[in-house]
Design a protein around this motif. Structure first.
Motif, PDB file in Angstrom:
ATOM      1  N   ARG A  11       0.826  -1.207   0.000  1.00 47.98           N
ATOM      2  CA  ARG A  11       0.000   0.000   0.000  1.00 47.98           C
ATOM      3  C   ARG A  11       0.860   1.256   0.000  1.00 47.98           C
ATOM      4  O   ARG A  11       0.553   2.241  -0.679  1.00 47.98           O
ATOM      5  CB  ARG A  11      -0.922  -0.008   1.222  1.00 47.98           C
ATOM      6  CG  ARG A  11      -2.064  -1.010   1.127  1.00 47.98           C
ATOM      7  CD  ARG A  11      -2.724  -1.224   2.479  1.00 47.98           C
ATOM      8  NE  ARG A  11      -3.103   0.047   3.103  1.00 47.98           N
ATOM      9  CZ  ARG A  11      -3.288   0.191   4.421  1.00 47.98           C
ATOM     10  NH1 ARG A  11      -3.123  -0.852   5.240  1.00 47.98           N
ATOM     11  NH2 ARG A  11      -3.637   1.359   4.906  1.00 47.98           N
ATOM     12  N   ILE A  12       1.952   1.228   0.756  1.00 49.43           N
ATOM     13  CA  ILE A  12       2.864   2.381   0.785  1.00 49.43           C
ATOM     14  C   ILE A  12       3.476   2.597  -0.593  1.00 49.43           C
ATOM     15  O   ILE A  12       3.567   3.727  -1.080  1.00 49.43           O
ATOM     16  CB  ILE A  12       3.974   2.166   1.836  1.00 49.43           C
ATOM     17  CG1 ILE A  12       3.371   2.124   3.243  1.00 49.43           C
ATOM     18  CG2 ILE A  12       5.031   3.273   1.743  1.00 49.43           C
ATOM     19  CD1 ILE A  12       4.335   1.626   4.300  1.00 49.43           C
ATOM     20  N   SER A  13       3.889   1.504  -1.216  1.00 45.98           N
ATOM     21  CA  SER A  13       4.499   1.594  -2.543  1.00 45.98           C
ATOM     22  C   SER A  13       3.519   2.140  -3.572  1.00 45.98           C
ATOM     23  O   SER A  13       3.881   2.940  -4.442  1.00 45.98           O
ATOM     24  CB  SER A  13       5.005   0.212  -2.970  1.00 45.98           C
ATOM     25  OG  SER A  13       5.571   0.258  -4.263  1.00 45.98           O
ATOM     26  N   ALA A  14       2.253   1.724  -3.467  1.00 46.79           N
ATOM     27  CA  ALA A  14       1.246   2.143  -4.448  1.00 46.79           C
ATOM     28  C   ALA A  14       0.786   3.576  -4.227  1.00 46.79           C
ATOM     29  O   ALA A  14       0.579   4.331  -5.186  1.00 46.79           O
ATOM     30  CB  ALA A  14       0.054   1.190  -4.396  1.00 46.79           C
ATOM     31  N   ARG A  15       0.625   3.976  -2.949  1.00 48.10           N
ATOM     32  CA  ARG A  15       0.079   5.309  -2.645  1.00 48.10           C
ATOM     33  C   ARG A  15       0.823   5.929  -1.459  1.00 48.10           C
ATOM     34  O   ARG A  15       0.260   6.076  -0.356  1.00 48.10           O
ATOM     35  CB  ARG A  15      -1.419   5.220  -2.337  1.00 48.10           C
ATOM     36  CG  ARG A  15      -2.264   4.699  -3.503  1.00 48.10           C
ATOM     37  CD  ARG A  15      -3.741   4.612  -3.117  1.00 48.10           C
ATOM     38  NE  ARG A  15      -4.299   5.907  -2.789  1.00 48.10           N
ATOM     39  CZ  ARG A  15      -4.850   6.724  -3.672  1.00 48.10           C
ATOM     40  NH1 ARG A  15      -4.900   6.391  -4.956  1.00 48.10           N
ATOM     41  NH2 ARG A  15      -5.346   7.899  -3.295  1.00 48.10           N
ATOM     42  N   PRO A  16       2.099   6.296  -1.638  1.00 52.21           N
ATOM     43  CA  PRO A  16       2.880   6.834  -0.515  1.00 52.21           C
ATOM     44  C   PRO A  16       2.291   8.109   0.067  1.00 52.21           C
ATOM     45  O   PRO A  16       2.439   8.386   1.262  1.00 52.21           O
ATOM     46  CB  PRO A  16       4.263   7.084  -1.131  1.00 52.21           C
ATOM     47  CG  PRO A  16       4.025   7.189  -2.601  1.00 52.21           C
ATOM     48  CD  PRO A  16       2.887   6.256  -2.876  1.00 52.21           C
ATOM     49  N   GLY A  17       1.602   8.903  -0.766  1.00 54.77           N
ATOM     50  CA  GLY A  17       1.020  10.153  -0.294  1.00 54.77           C
ATOM     51  C   GLY A  17      -0.103   9.975   0.702  1.00 54.77           C
ATOM     52  O   GLY A  17      -0.517  10.950   1.342  1.00 54.77           O
ATOM     53  N   ASP A  18      -0.612   8.744   0.848  1.00 59.36           N
ATOM     54  CA  ASP A  18      -1.682   8.486   1.817  1.00 59.36           C
ATOM     55  C   ASP A  18      -1.155   8.366   3.247  1.00 59.36           C
ATOM     56  O   ASP A  18      -1.942   8.280   4.188  1.00 59.36           O
ATOM     57  CB  ASP A  18      -2.420   7.186   1.471  1.00 59.36           C
ATOM     58  CG  ASP A  18      -3.280   7.317   0.219  1.00 59.36           C
ATOM     59  OD1 ASP A  18      -3.452   8.454  -0.264  1.00 59.36           O
ATOM     60  OD2 ASP A  18      -3.763   6.277  -0.274  1.00 59.36           O
ATOM     61  N   PHE A  19       0.172   8.341   3.385  1.00 61.26           N
ATOM     62  CA  PHE A  19       0.750   8.014   4.688  1.00 61.26           C
ATOM     63  C   PHE A  19       1.552   9.181   5.262  1.00 61.26           C
ATOM     64  O   PHE A  19       2.272   9.870   4.542  1.00 61.26           O
ATOM     65  CB  PHE A  19       1.647   6.782   4.578  1.00 61.26           C
ATOM     66  CG  PHE A  19       0.890   5.530   4.234  1.00 61.26           C
ATOM     67  CD1 PHE A  19       0.287   4.773   5.225  1.00 61.26           C
ATOM     68  CD2 PHE A  19       0.758   5.124   2.909  1.00 61.26           C
ATOM     69  CE1 PHE A  19      -0.426   3.635   4.908  1.00 61.26           C
ATOM     70  CE2 PHE A  19       0.047   3.984   2.581  1.00 61.26           C
ATOM     71  CZ  PHE A  19      -0.546   3.234   3.587  1.00 61.26           C
ATOM     72  N   ARG A  20       1.382   9.352   6.557  1.00 59.46           N
ATOM     73  CA  ARG A  20       2.204  10.298   7.323  1.00 59.46           C
ATOM     74  C   ARG A  20       2.847   9.512   8.461  1.00 59.46           C
ATOM     75  O   ARG A  20       2.151   8.906   9.276  1.00 59.46           O
ATOM     76  CB  ARG A  20       1.377  11.459   7.850  1.00 59.46           C
ATOM     77  CG  ARG A  20       2.167  12.413   8.734  1.00 59.46           C
ATOM     78  CD  ARG A  20       1.363  13.662   9.087  1.00 59.46           C
ATOM     79  NE  ARG A  20       1.331  14.600   7.959  1.00 59.46           N
ATOM     80  CZ  ARG A  20       0.697  15.763   7.989  1.00 59.46           C
ATOM     81  NH1 ARG A  20       0.007  16.114   9.067  1.00 59.46           N
ATOM     82  NH2 ARG A  20       0.725  16.565   6.947  1.00 59.46           N
ATOM     83  N   VAL A  21       4.163   9.556   8.524  1.00 55.23           N
ATOM     84  CA  VAL A  21       4.936   8.788   9.501  1.00 55.23           C
ATOM     85  C   VAL A  21       5.449   9.711  10.597  1.00 55.23           C
ATOM     86  O   VAL A  21       5.944  10.804  10.308  1.00 55.23           O
ATOM     87  CB  VAL A  21       6.119   8.081   8.815  1.00 55.23           C
ATOM     88  CG1 VAL A  21       7.130   7.583   9.846  1.00 55.23           C
ATOM     89  CG2 VAL A  21       5.636   6.920   7.962  1.00 55.23           C
ATOM     90  N   LEU A  22       5.338   9.271  11.834  1.00 53.41           N
ATOM     91  CA  LEU A  22       6.010   9.935  12.950  1.00 53.41           C
ATOM     92  C   LEU A  22       7.006   8.959  13.545  1.00 53.41           C
ATOM     93  O   LEU A  22       6.658   7.835  13.904  1.00 53.41           O
ATOM     94  CB  LEU A  22       4.996  10.384  14.012  1.00 53.41           C
ATOM     95  CG  LEU A  22       5.456  11.231  15.204  1.00 53.41           C
ATOM     96  CD1 LEU A  22       6.271  10.462  16.239  1.00 53.41           C
ATOM     97  CD2 LEU A  22       6.249  12.459  14.744  1.00 53.41           C
ATOM     98  N   THR A  23       8.243   9.394  13.625  1.00 54.07           N
ATOM     99  CA  THR A  23       9.294   8.583  14.219  1.00 54.07           C
ATOM    100  C   THR A  23      10.271   9.536  14.889  1.00 54.07           C
ATOM    101  O   THR A  23      10.098  10.750  14.812  1.00 54.07           O
ATOM    102  CB  THR A  23       9.986   7.713  13.145  1.00 54.07           C
ATOM    103  OG1 THR A  23      10.973   6.892  13.757  1.00 54.07           O
ATOM    104  CG2 THR A  23      10.635   8.567  12.063  1.00 54.07           C
ATOM    105  N   GLY A  24      11.263   9.035  15.576  1.00 52.59           N
ATOM    106  CA  GLY A  24      12.206   9.939  16.213  1.00 52.59           C
ATOM    107  C   GLY A  24      13.091   9.259  17.232  1.00 52.59           C
ATOM    108  O   GLY A  24      13.098   8.031  17.364  1.00 52.59           O
ATOM    109  N   ASP A  25      13.835  10.086  17.972  1.00 50.38           N
ATOM    110  CA  ASP A  25      14.807   9.580  18.936  1.00 50.38           C
ATOM    111  C   ASP A  25      14.856  10.492  20.155  1.00 50.38           C
ATOM    112  O   ASP A  25      14.635  11.698  20.055  1.00 50.38           O
ATOM    113  CB  ASP A  25      16.211   9.547  18.316  1.00 50.38           C
ATOM    114  CG  ASP A  25      16.285   8.682  17.083  1.00 50.38           C
ATOM    115  OD1 ASP A  25      16.379   7.455  17.232  1.00 50.38           O
ATOM    116  OD2 ASP A  25      16.233   9.241  15.969  1.00 50.38           O
TER     117      ASP A  25
END
Length: 341
Positions: A11-25
Motif C-alpha cells: 500500500r505504501i508503494s502504491a500510494r505513498p502520499g496516503d501516509f504520514r509517519v512519525l518517528t524519532g529519537d
C-alpha cells in the motif's frame, strides 16, 4: 516480515502520499550503527518513497529514565548532523524538537483521561523500561510515557509508525487513545498502523545489544581510528574457525553480522571467507567494512558541521511546520470537546 506488513508495504508503494509517519529519537547520546540499520536507513527509504515524514527529537522525553538532561544542546546538534549525514532531507522531512511545540504537549491532558491506570501498569514495554531506569523511583513521566508518545504521533495525525516488535504495546496505546477520543468526541484522529521492519538486532562490541548506555556501540560520528580501537577490543571466543552462529557464538556472530550489513552480503558467506584465519582476521574484515561503509557518511557530516547555522535553520523550519500543524490539531480537539470559549 508478516503477511500484514507485506500488505502494508504494498500500500505504501502504491500510494505513498496516503501516509504520514512519525518517528524519532531521544537525544541521550550519539547515534550508532544499531540506530542506522535499525531505523535511520528505513526512514530515508520512506522519505524517498514520498511518504510525509515527521522526525521528532524527543528532548522532553530524555527525562523519562533520568533526573537531568545533560549536555542536551550538544547532543541534539549531533543528532541533527547524524540525520543529515544519513540522508534525511529537511526539504522533504519535518525535523523538530518536542519542547518547541507547546500545542503538542497540551494534547497529553485529554489523552490521559482516555486510558486507565491498570492499562498503563500492564504495558510490558513500560515495565521493562522501569526495570532498566536510572531513577531510584518511577516518575510520572516514565509511567505515562506511552500517552506522551500517543500525543507525538497524533498531533500531526500520523497514520503509520515504524517500530520494532518491542514497541508494539506503545503503538497499541496510541490506537486506543485515537479510537476512544473519536468515539467520545467525534472523528478527529486516524487510528495509526504499526509498520514492523526487518531490522536486525545489532550486537555491540561486548556481545550484548548495541546501546549508547553500555559503551559497546560504534557511533556514526566516530573516527576511523576510534572505530578500529573499538573493534579491536571486541569480545570473541577461543574457537579459531569463524562461523556465523548467533545463538552459540554471539560475540563472533555479532561482528560477522556487522561486516555483512556494511558490505551488503550474507553473513554466512563472510564467515566462510574468513574461515580458519581467526579472530584477528575477523576484526580486520569488520574494521575495513565499517570504515568503508561510514566513510561517505562521515564526509557528509564533516561538511555539514562546517556550517554553524545549519542545525538551527533545520530545527527552525521544522518547528515552524510542526507548530502550525499542532495548533490546528489542538483547535480541532477543543472544538470537538466543546472547550472553545
Amino acid at each position: 516480515m508478516t503477511t500484514r506488513t507485506l500488505t502494508l508495504e504494498d500500500r505504501i508503494s502504491a500510494r505513498p502520499g496516503d501516509f504520514r509517519v512519525l518517528t524519532g529519537d531521544r537525544p541521550t547520546g550519539p547515534l550508532h550503527l544499531g540506530h542506522y540499520f535499525g531505523t535511520l536507513r528505513n526512514r530515508v527509504r520512506l522519505q524517498q518513497s514520498g511518504v510525509d515524514l515527521f522526525v521528532i527529537v524527543a528532548d522532553y522525553q530524555v527525562l523519562t529514565d533520568r533526573d537531568v538532561a545533560e549536555r542536551l544542546r550538544e547532543t541534539v546538534d549531533g543528532l541533527i548532523l547524524d540525520y543529515l549525514a544519513a540522508g534525511l532531507d529537511p526539504e522533504r522531512a519535518t525535523i523538530f524538537t518536542h519542547s518547541a511545540v507547546p500545542a503538542l504537549n497540551q494534547l497529553v491532558l485529554p489523552f490521559l483521561s482516555l486510558v486507565s491506570v491498570p492499562e498503563l501498569q500492564r504495558n510490558p514495554t513500560v515495565k521493562d523500561e522501569i526495570v532498566h531506569s536510572r531513577q531510584s523511583s518511577v516518575s510520572g513521566l516514565m509511567f505515562t510515557y506511552p500517552v506522551h508518545q500517543a500525543a507525538d504521533i497524533l498531533f500531526c495525525k500520523g497514520n503509520l509508525v515504524p517500530v520494532g516488535q518491542d514497541q508494539l504495546p506503545h503503538v497499541e496505546v496510541t490506537r486506543t487513545v485515537a479510537r476512544r477520543f473519536n468515539e467520545r468526541y467525534g472523528p478527529v484522529f486516524p487510528v495509526p498502523e504499526a509498520l514492523l521492519g526487518a531490522a536486525p538486532l545489532l550486537l555491540g562490541t561486548d556481545g550484548g545489544k548495541m546501546s549508547k548506555s553500555r559503551g559497546n556501540a560504534i557511533a556514526l560520528s566516530a573516527t576511523a581510528d576510534e572505530t578500529a580501537r573499538l573493534i579491536k577490543g571486541a569480545t570473541t571466543d577461543a574457537d579459531r574457525h569463524i562461523t556465523y552462529d548467533p545463538v552459540g557464538r554471539p560475540g563472533v556472530s555479532g561482528l560477522v553480522q556487522l561486516a555483512a550489513l556494511c558490505l551488503d552480503r550474507d553473513p554466512h558467506e563472510v564467515a566462510a571467507e574468513i574461515g580458519d584465519a581467526g579472530a584477528a582476521a575477523l576484526k580486520r574484515t569488520v574494521t575495513e567494512a565499517v570504515n568503508g561503509f561510514l566513510a561517505p557518511l562521515r564526509e557528509r557530516r564533516a561538511a555539514y558541521e562546517k556550517d554553524p547555522g545549519l542545525v538551527r535553520e533545520v530545527l527552525r523550519a521544522g518547528n515552524v511546520r510542526a507548530n502550525a500543524i499542532a495548533d490546528q490539531t489542538l483547535q480541532e480537539v477543543r472544538e470537538a470537546m466543546g472547550t472553545c470559549y
